[in-house]
Motif scaffolding. Structure first.
Motif, mmCIF file in Angstrom:
data_model
loop_
_atom_site.group_PDB
_atom_site.id
_atom_site.type_symbol
_atom_site.label_atom_id
_atom_site.label_comp_id
_atom_site.label_asym_id
_atom_site.label_seq_id
_atom_site.Cartn_x
_atom_site.Cartn_y
_atom_site.Cartn_z
ATOM 1 N N ALA A 42 0.822 -1.217 0.000
ATOM 2 C CA ALA A 42 0.000 0.000 0.000
ATOM 3 C C ALA A 42 0.855 1.266 0.000
ATOM 4 O O ALA A 42 0.307 2.375 -0.068
ATOM 5 C CB ALA A 42 -0.926 -0.003 1.207
ATOM 6 N N GLY A 43 2.168 1.111 0.109
ATOM 7 C CA GLY A 43 3.056 2.262 0.083
ATOM 8 C C GLY A 43 3.270 2.926 1.421
ATOM 9 O O GLY A 43 3.870 4.011 1.483
ATOM 10 N N ARG A 44 2.817 2.289 2.510
ATOM 11 C CA ARG A 44 2.986 2.888 3.840
ATOM 12 C C ARG A 44 4.320 2.494 4.488
ATOM 13 O O ARG A 44 4.671 3.033 5.520
ATOM 14 C CB ARG A 44 1.821 2.471 4.746
ATOM 15 N N ARG A 45 5.020 1.542 3.896
ATOM 16 C CA ARG A 45 6.359 1.175 4.368
ATOM 17 C C ARG A 45 7.324 1.315 3.212
ATOM 18 O O ARG A 45 7.047 0.863 2.102
ATOM 19 C CB ARG A 45 6.382 -0.276 4.879
ATOM 20 N N ARG A 46 8.464 1.945 3.476
ATOM 21 C CA ARG A 46 9.435 2.173 2.413
ATOM 22 C C ARG A 46 10.824 1.764 2.879
ATOM 23 O O ARG A 46 11.044 1.487 4.053
ATOM 24 C CB ARG A 46 9.431 3.642 1.986
ATOM 25 N N GLY A 47 11.738 1.709 1.953
ATOM 26 C CA GLY A 47 13.103 1.344 2.277
ATOM 27 C C GLY A 47 13.311 -0.163 2.267
ATOM 28 O O GLY A 47 12.432 -0.940 1.874
ATOM 29 N N GLY B 15 13.412 -2.141 4.718
ATOM 30 C CA GLY B 15 12.516 -2.842 5.637
ATOM 31 C C GLY B 15 11.231 -3.312 4.980
ATOM 32 O O GLY B 15 10.628 -4.295 5.410
ATOM 33 N N SER B 16 10.806 -2.624 3.922
ATOM 34 C CA SER B 16 9.582 -3.017 3.240
ATOM 35 C C SER B 16 9.749 -4.315 2.453
ATOM 36 O O SER B 16 8.761 -4.941 2.071
ATOM 37 C CB SER B 16 9.134 -1.899 2.291
ATOM 38 N N LEU B 17 10.996 -4.721 2.204
ATOM 39 C CA LEU B 17 11.246 -5.954 1.453
ATOM 40 C C LEU B 17 11.291 -7.190 2.347
ATOM 41 O O LEU B 17 11.138 -8.307 1.855
ATOM 42 C CB LEU B 17 12.570 -5.840 0.692
ATOM 43 N N LEU B 18 11.499 -6.980 3.642
ATOM 44 C CA LEU B 18 11.664 -8.116 4.540
ATOM 45 C C LEU B 18 10.473 -9.079 4.562
ATOM 46 O O LEU B 18 10.671 -10.298 4.622
ATOM 47 C CB LEU B 18 11.970 -7.617 5.961
ATOM 48 N N PRO B 19 9.222 -8.587 4.542
ATOM 49 C CA PRO B 19 8.102 -9.546 4.562
ATOM 50 C C PRO B 19 8.079 -10.485 3.375
ATOM 51 O O PRO B 19 7.484 -11.556 3.438
ATOM 52 C CB PRO B 19 6.863 -8.626 4.547
ATOM 53 N N PHE B 20 8.754 -10.089 2.279
ATOM 54 C CA PHE B 20 8.741 -10.913 1.074
ATOM 55 C C PHE B 20 9.991 -11.776 0.956
ATOM 56 O O PHE B 20 10.128 -12.541 0.004
ATOM 57 C CB PHE B 20 8.626 -10.009 -0.164
ATOM 58 N N ALA B 21 10.910 -11.642 1.912
ATOM 59 C CA ALA B 21 12.166 -12.396 1.839
ATOM 60 C C ALA B 21 11.956 -13.877 2.114
ATOM 61 O O ALA B 21 12.668 -14.723 1.556
ATOM 62 C CB ALA B 21 13.179 -11.816 2.824
ATOM 63 N N GLY B 22 10.984 -14.198 2.975
ATOM 64 C CA GLY B 22 10.758 -15.597 3.335
ATOM 65 C C GLY B 22 10.472 -16.493 2.146
ATOM 66 O O GLY B 22 11.140 -17.523 1.966
ATOM 67 N N PRO B 23 9.483 -16.147 1.290
ATOM 68 C CA PRO B 23 9.225 -16.994 0.115
ATOM 69 C C PRO B 23 10.434 -17.120 -0.798
ATOM 70 O O PRO B 23 10.663 -18.177 -1.385
ATOM 71 C CB PRO B 23 8.064 -16.267 -0.583
ATOM 72 N N ALA B 24 11.217 -16.038 -0.925
ATOM 73 C CA ALA B 24 12.415 -16.102 -1.775
ATOM 74 C C ALA B 24 13.430 -17.091 -1.210
ATOM 75 O O ALA B 24 14.037 -17.872 -1.953
ATOM 76 C CB ALA B 24 13.033 -14.708 -1.895
ATOM 77 N N VAL B 25 13.601 -17.062 0.115
ATOM 78 C CA VAL B 25 14.537 -18.000 0.744
ATOM 79 C C VAL B 25 14.033 -19.434 0.589
ATOM 80 O O VAL B 25 14.815 -20.358 0.311
ATOM 81 C CB VAL B 25 14.729 -17.647 2.234
#
Length: 206
Positions: A23-28, A30-40
């Motif tokens: 939604a654009g409320r988190r930037r930088g 840190g905003s990528l961390l929630p998506f790191a799990g599936p990538a790992v």
């Protein structure tokens, strides 16, 4: 709101953080961390013991000459992954669901059987690879290594009962150990970086 966040699980917080990032409320970063799990989790597919054995044997026999094959194969894999992500984003469904919807039933059954055989073959290689690794590292009998590997697999899979984030963290930790091992190996047996750079982009016919 604070109380509900305090009672939320790791998975709930990850979903909330991902929604805020989209939604654009988190930037930088840190905003990528929630998506790191599936990538790992997806990266585990590249850590098959068969891959290790093939790469080590190819490196021992052909030196740096086949590095360009590794680069091209990874580029193709990234293209496939990008196409898979776009398919899910656009349709909201995965490839298997779309195949079931679009293809004739006999073809769908054949694809399912082929996929099951492929999954069992790769799982067997990883299972045996884990047992052989324990045998080589700790000198334990192969049968005992297989039993311990099976117990470890079921223990990790049981984490799914409390959400997806704990299993992502465990897998991420194991991937981190593998990555750290590779870094240590670079210091133990440092490669010729100029040869690596050259053969990674220039195909070699021998």
């Amino acid at each position: 709101m604070t109380a509900s966040l305090g009672q939320a699980t790791l998975s709930d917080r990850a979903i909330l953080a991902a929604g805020e990032a989209l939604a654009g409320r988190r930037r930088g970063l840190g905003s990528l961390l929630p998506f790191a799990g599936p990538a790992v989790m997806a990266s585990v597919a590249y850590m098959d013991p068969g891959h290790f054995a093939t790469n080590i044997q190819a490196g021992a026999k052909y030196n740096y000459n086949l590095l360009w094959v590794v680069v091209v194969a990874n580029i193709i894999a990234m293209i496939f992954q990008a196409l898979s992500a776009k398919l899910g984003i656009v349709t909201g469904r995965n490839l298997a669901e779309l195949c079931r919807e679009k293809f004739p039933r006999p073809l769908v059954w054949g694809m399912w059987i082929g996929s099951e055989i492929g999954a069992m073959a790769t799982d067997l290689a990883e299972f045996l690879g884990g047992a052989i690794g324990l045998s080589l590292l700790l000198g334990m009998p192969l049968l005992l290594g297989m039993v311990l590997t099976g117990i470890a697999i079921f223990a990790i899979l049981s984490l799914q009962r409390v959400g997806f984030r704990p299993i992502e963290l465990v897998i991420g930790g194991l991937v981190g150990v593998i990555g750290a091992s590779y870094l240590v190996e670079l210091f133990i047996a440092p490669p010729n970086w100029s040869a690596v750079a050259f053969h990674a982009v220039v195909p070699h016919h021998r």
